[in-house]
Design a protein around this motif. Sequence first.
Motif, PDB file in Angstrom:
ATOM      1  N   LEU A 261      11.759   3.445  14.327  1.00  0.00           N
ATOM      2  CA  LEU A 261      10.827   3.380  13.204  1.00  0.00           C
ATOM      3  C   LEU A 261      11.548   3.903  11.946  1.00  0.00           C
ATOM      4  O   LEU A 261      12.130   4.841  12.030  1.00  0.00           O
ATOM      5  CB  LEU A 261       9.781   4.619  13.805  1.00  0.00           C
ATOM      6  N   ALA A 262      11.221   2.979  10.998  1.00  0.00           N
ATOM      7  CA  ALA A 262      12.064   3.290   9.854  1.00  0.00           C
ATOM      8  C   ALA A 262      11.112   4.031   8.586  1.00  0.00           C
ATOM      9  O   ALA A 262      11.711   4.980   8.355  1.00  0.00           O
ATOM     10  CB  ALA A 262      12.417   1.930   9.124  1.00  0.00           C
ATOM     11  N   VAL A 263      10.070   3.651   8.850  1.00  0.00           N
ATOM     12  CA  VAL A 263       8.934   4.128   7.737  1.00  0.00           C
ATOM     13  C   VAL A 263       7.661   4.346   8.149  1.00  0.00           C
ATOM     14  O   VAL A 263       7.104   3.538   8.926  1.00  0.00           O
ATOM     15  CB  VAL A 263       8.916   3.217   6.720  1.00  0.00           C
ATOM     16  N   ILE A 264       6.992   5.432   7.964  1.00  0.00           N
ATOM     17  CA  ILE A 264       5.480   5.593   7.990  1.00  0.00           C
ATOM     18  C   ILE A 264       4.946   5.375   6.531  1.00  0.00           C
ATOM     19  O   ILE A 264       5.152   6.362   5.879  1.00  0.00           O
ATOM     20  CB  ILE A 264       5.081   6.799   8.868  1.00  0.00           C
ATOM     21  N   MET A 265       4.239   4.328   6.288  1.00  0.00           N
ATOM     22  CA  MET A 265       3.867   3.988   5.049  1.00  0.00           C
ATOM     23  C   MET A 265       2.358   4.268   4.934  1.00  0.00           C
ATOM     24  O   MET A 265       1.445   3.751   5.571  1.00  0.00           O
ATOM     25  CB  MET A 265       3.964   2.628   4.521  1.00  0.00           C
ATOM     26  N   TYR A 266       1.945   5.367   4.109  1.00  0.00           N
ATOM     27  CA  TYR A 266       0.580   5.704   3.795  1.00  0.00           C
ATOM     28  C   TYR A 266       0.071   4.685   2.741  1.00  0.00           C
ATOM     29  O   TYR A 266       0.518   4.957   1.462  1.00  0.00           O
ATOM     30  CB  TYR A 266       0.252   7.144   3.647  1.00  0.00           C
ATOM     31  N   THR A 267      -0.939   3.976   3.228  1.00  0.00           N
ATOM     32  CA  THR A 267      -1.365   3.157   2.022  1.00  0.00           C
ATOM     33  C   THR A 267      -2.456   3.924   1.316  1.00  0.00           C
ATOM     34  O   THR A 267      -3.191   5.019   1.759  1.00  0.00           O
ATOM     35  CB  THR A 267      -2.175   1.931   2.756  1.00  0.00           C
ATOM     36  N   SER A 268      -2.650   3.653   0.146  1.00  0.00           N
ATOM     37  CA  SER A 268      -3.641   4.476  -0.842  1.00  0.00           C
ATOM     38  C   SER A 268      -4.980   3.670  -0.789  1.00  0.00           C
ATOM     39  O   SER A 268      -5.587   2.902  -1.386  1.00  0.00           O
ATOM     40  CB  SER A 268      -3.060   4.467  -2.101  1.00  0.00           C
ATOM     41  N   GLY A 269      -5.407   3.640   0.709  1.00  0.00           N
ATOM     42  CA  GLY A 269      -6.611   2.816   1.270  1.00  0.00           C
ATOM     43  C   GLY A 269      -7.675   2.627   0.188  1.00  0.00           C
ATOM     44  O   GLY A 269      -8.197   3.979  -0.337  1.00  0.00           O
ATOM     45  N   SER A 270      -8.309   1.667   0.317  1.00  0.00           N
ATOM     46  CA  SER A 270      -9.855   1.644  -0.707  1.00  0.00           C
ATOM     47  C   SER A 270     -10.936   2.593  -0.206  1.00  0.00           C
ATOM     48  O   SER A 270     -11.894   2.660  -0.483  1.00  0.00           O
ATOM     49  CB  SER A 270     -10.021   0.112  -0.831  1.00  0.00           C
ATOM     50  N   THR A 271     -10.650   2.833   1.283  1.00  0.00           N
ATOM     51  CA  THR A 271     -11.759   3.680   1.779  1.00  0.00           C
ATOM     52  C   THR A 271     -11.169   4.698   2.566  1.00  0.00           C
ATOM     53  O   THR A 271     -10.216   4.614   3.238  1.00  0.00           O
ATOM     54  CB  THR A 271     -12.676   2.715   2.707  1.00  0.00           C
ATOM     55  N   GLY A 272     -11.966   5.821   2.821  1.00  0.00           N
ATOM     56  CA  GLY A 272     -11.470   6.898   3.404  1.00  0.00           C
ATOM     57  C   GLY A 272     -10.108   7.666   3.270  1.00  0.00           C
ATOM     58  O   GLY A 272      -9.303   7.226   2.175  1.00  0.00           O
ATOM     59  N   MET A 273      -9.561   8.144   4.096  1.00  0.00           N
ATOM     60  CA  MET A 273      -8.091   8.915   4.279  1.00  0.00           C
ATOM     61  C   MET A 273      -7.100   7.751   4.576  1.00  0.00           C
ATOM     62  O   MET A 273      -7.451   6.818   5.347  1.00  0.00           O
ATOM     63  CB  MET A 273      -7.991   9.961   5.318  1.00  0.00           C
ATOM     64  N   PRO A 274      -6.056   7.794   3.861  1.00  0.00           N
ATOM     65  CA  PRO A 274      -5.042   6.829   4.138  1.00  0.00           C
ATOM     66  C   PRO A 274      -4.475   6.869   5.334  1.00  0.00           C
ATOM     67  O   PRO A 274      -4.470   7.618   6.071  1.00  0.00           O
ATOM     68  CB  PRO A 274      -3.851   7.193   3.121  1.00  0.00           C
ATOM     69  N   LYS A 275      -4.320   5.379   5.995  1.00  0.00           N
ATOM     70  CA  LYS A 275      -3.580   5.331   7.325  1.00  0.00           C
ATOM     71  C   LYS A 275      -2.290   5.127   7.047  1.00  0.00           C
ATOM     72  O   LYS A 275      -1.673   4.474   6.277  1.00  0.00           O
ATOM     73  CB  LYS A 275      -4.149   4.153   7.998  1.00  0.00           C
ATOM     74  N   GLY A 276      -1.300   5.813   8.296  1.00  0.00           N
ATOM     75  CA  GLY A 276       0.027   5.581   7.985  1.00  0.00           C
ATOM     76  C   GLY A 276       0.600   4.299   8.924  1.00  0.00           C
ATOM     77  O   GLY A 276       0.172   4.271  10.176  1.00  0.00           O
ATOM     78  N   VAL A 277       1.090   3.325   8.428  1.00  0.00           N
ATOM     79  CA  VAL A 277       1.494   2.066   9.071  1.00  0.00           C
ATOM     80  C   VAL A 277       2.897   2.305   9.617  1.00  0.00           C
ATOM     81  O   VAL A 277       3.701   2.583   8.919  1.00  0.00           O
ATOM     82  CB  VAL A 277       1.205   1.054   8.127  1.00  0.00           C
ATOM     83  N   MET A 278       2.909   2.154  10.664  1.00  0.00           N
ATOM     84  CA  MET A 278       4.443   2.335  11.534  1.00  0.00           C
ATOM     85  C   MET A 278       5.155   1.157  11.265  1.00  0.00           C
ATOM     86  O   MET A 278       4.696   0.105  11.872  1.00  0.00           O
ATOM     87  CB  MET A 278       4.270   2.805  12.927  1.00  0.00           C
ATOM     88  N   ILE A 279       6.332   1.151  10.527  1.00  0.00           N
ATOM     89  CA  ILE A 279       7.131   0.031  10.201  1.00  0.00           C
ATOM     90  C   ILE A 279       8.468   0.136  10.767  1.00  0.00           C
ATOM     91  O   ILE A 279       9.083   1.220  10.504  1.00  0.00           O
ATOM     92  CB  ILE A 279       7.230  -0.190   8.808  1.00  0.00           C
ATOM     93  N   SER A 280       9.142  -0.756  11.437  1.00  0.00           N
ATOM     94  CA  SER A 280      10.334  -0.731  12.177  1.00  0.00           C
ATOM     95  C   SER A 280      11.321  -1.197  11.367  1.00  0.00           C
ATOM     96  O   SER A 280      10.873  -2.038  10.349  1.00  0.00           O
ATOM     97  CB  SER A 280      10.434  -1.361  13.715  1.00  0.00           C
TER      98      SER A 280
END
Length: 705
Positions: A261-280
């Motif tokens: 796992l390289a990055v957990i990228m938190y999107t500034s999502g357009s709804t609700g709390m941001p989700k952390g996308v797990m990127i290898s």
Amino acid sequence: MPGDLFRSPVIIAIVVAVLIPLVATIFSYNKKPKLRSVEVKVGGEAGHTRRNHRFLSLIETPWEGANTLAALFEQACSKYPKRPLLGSRTLIKSETEVSKDGKKFEKVTFGDYVWITFDQAFQRAQNTASGLVALGHDKEEKIAIFAETRPEWLIALQACFRQNFTVVTIYASLGEEALAHSLNETEATTVICDVKQLQKIIGMSSHLKTVKRVVCMDEENQRLDTNLSGKTNWNVSSFSQLEKLGRDTPSEPRLPAPEDLAVIMYTSGSTGMPKGVMISHANIVSTVAGVMTAVPELNHNDVYIAYLPLAHILELAAEVTMLAVGASIGYGSPLTLTDISNKIKKGTKGDVSVLRPTLMTAVPAILDRIRDGVRKTVDAKGGAAKKLFDLAYRRRLAAIEGSWFGAWGLEKLFWDALVFKKIRGVLGGRVRGLLSGGAPLSADTQRFINICFGIPIGQGYGLTETCAGATFSEWDDISVGRVGPPVPHCYIKLVNWSSGGYLVTDKPMPRGEIVIGGPSVTLGYFKNQGKTDEDYKVDERGMRWFYTGDIGQFHPDGCLEIVDRKKDIVKLQHGEYVSLGKVEAALSVSPMVDSIMVHADPFHSYCVALVVPSQSYLEKWAKQSNVQYKNFEELCKNKEAEKQIVQSMAQVAKEAKLERVEIPAKVKLLPEAWTPETGLVTAALKLKRENIRKTFADELKQLYE
């Protein structure tokens, strides 16, 4: 004298406008449409699937051995040791200016770019990695990078990879609640930030449960105060102190594997709390491999302007691709980009004027501003200059939408030399190509950039969940409104969305929900298995697929067009469907519209819109119409101004062939711009629809009364 007459640029332009089309007609030819992707059989849900036409199988690495971001960085630094890699401008002066209405604005004066080479960047990353170990950061703990885009951001990222530390990336514009959520959910123990963000996290330190260490990036002419007694119990150090610590106490690297796992990228999502996308590591490396094939002649002589948020996958993938080929990355910001940017002191140079980049990435909102800025300058000149520009623009537009010869032949050279050369200087004069991503790009803006800057735009499509670019329009494709064929590292599949009326059997083009498969499809959402299972699928062959929620159609040449969005469709009172995103994309073309959100209440038979109008265009209209007002806020309340905006949108709606029910019946004009800081748009300038609805709930209610 007759000879003097024919020396006039306007006369020469008219003569050439008549003669060159005749030559173009003789030499032009209709080429058979180029096939840009081919259908392929894959596993998983049935649908219509295509791959890039140039590769028989998906590519996963840019070259042998570069299977992680750490390996790619080390090998690039070994290949290009003395070439300039990271550049930033020296700050000469910062001052405050006060406008007529009493508002204060910071204005800066910058000097030239100062560069560090590939081998210097590698050594700094090594030292920083060792410094983190010496500080006590454990291999199982997460490190968050929370800062504006700058060289230290990329150095910190590569430093973490040298020790296989997972990085949590967070937008600098994220609100306190979302920031606390991101740091607490990942249990980050170390935060690397800049001075501005340091003040933000200190103010909310009581809400951060796991942070132990903070490293603050150094600022010019500003000493970091690490004495935070009484405020936090964190260990706070400067970035330069961290590098020195690592230099004095070196540690052996602990390099990652491709699946790590390289990055957990938190999107500034357009709804609700941001989700952390797990990127290898493998995810990002495959995207780099694909993008390297999509940009023609990408090489170490290229210079890239970096100013978008590095916490966004679009910018992160772009910068890693640049360093992979040995290109130079010069840093700037959206507020200092051009000579007329808001933060640049009048009479001094913006970032692109000094850097003179050859490649640039932009979100459509940035390109819209560049378009509007050029138009405003041309309109202000008026007279013969404006007439010549309008003539040149019409001729180039006709040529591009006509023959291949007219698009790229002699007439282009003529108009570029006579009219558009100075306009190209707005971006430094050397940009040879531009990538647009993050949101749909209007046909008007794409054509404007094509014509005035004489460059192709590679419009891309992808998501954080697919590690950015899934499609990328090829540079010899001068069509508009499409996002190109699949990039060679992934498949694009369309699957039926029956309830929305989109089927892969539709004629003349297959349509359906866009599903993306391949090595760039990420691992899922951090600590959110339910949402991961909903959006991600693994087929019988072991390939991962991501269901985007976007609706697309394949053109006969294999290029993808985004036509709808499942979540943006609202059913009105009498059963008509309105696609909010589609309408917004169409209406934003109006030069009088800066930002727009269309709203549809299912209990009514029409839709409405909140509009932030273009201040320069609306004030110009007010002057021509003798409309009196004290300030822009008062002008936005003027009923005649509302009518003018509605008429402007009606015109572009007609050209976009929108249905009557899709055109907002009423609008509310808002004087304040929507920025990431207001929480109304993301860092990529996408609408945060729910936030806007809540903020302007009363205004929306009044529009339906």
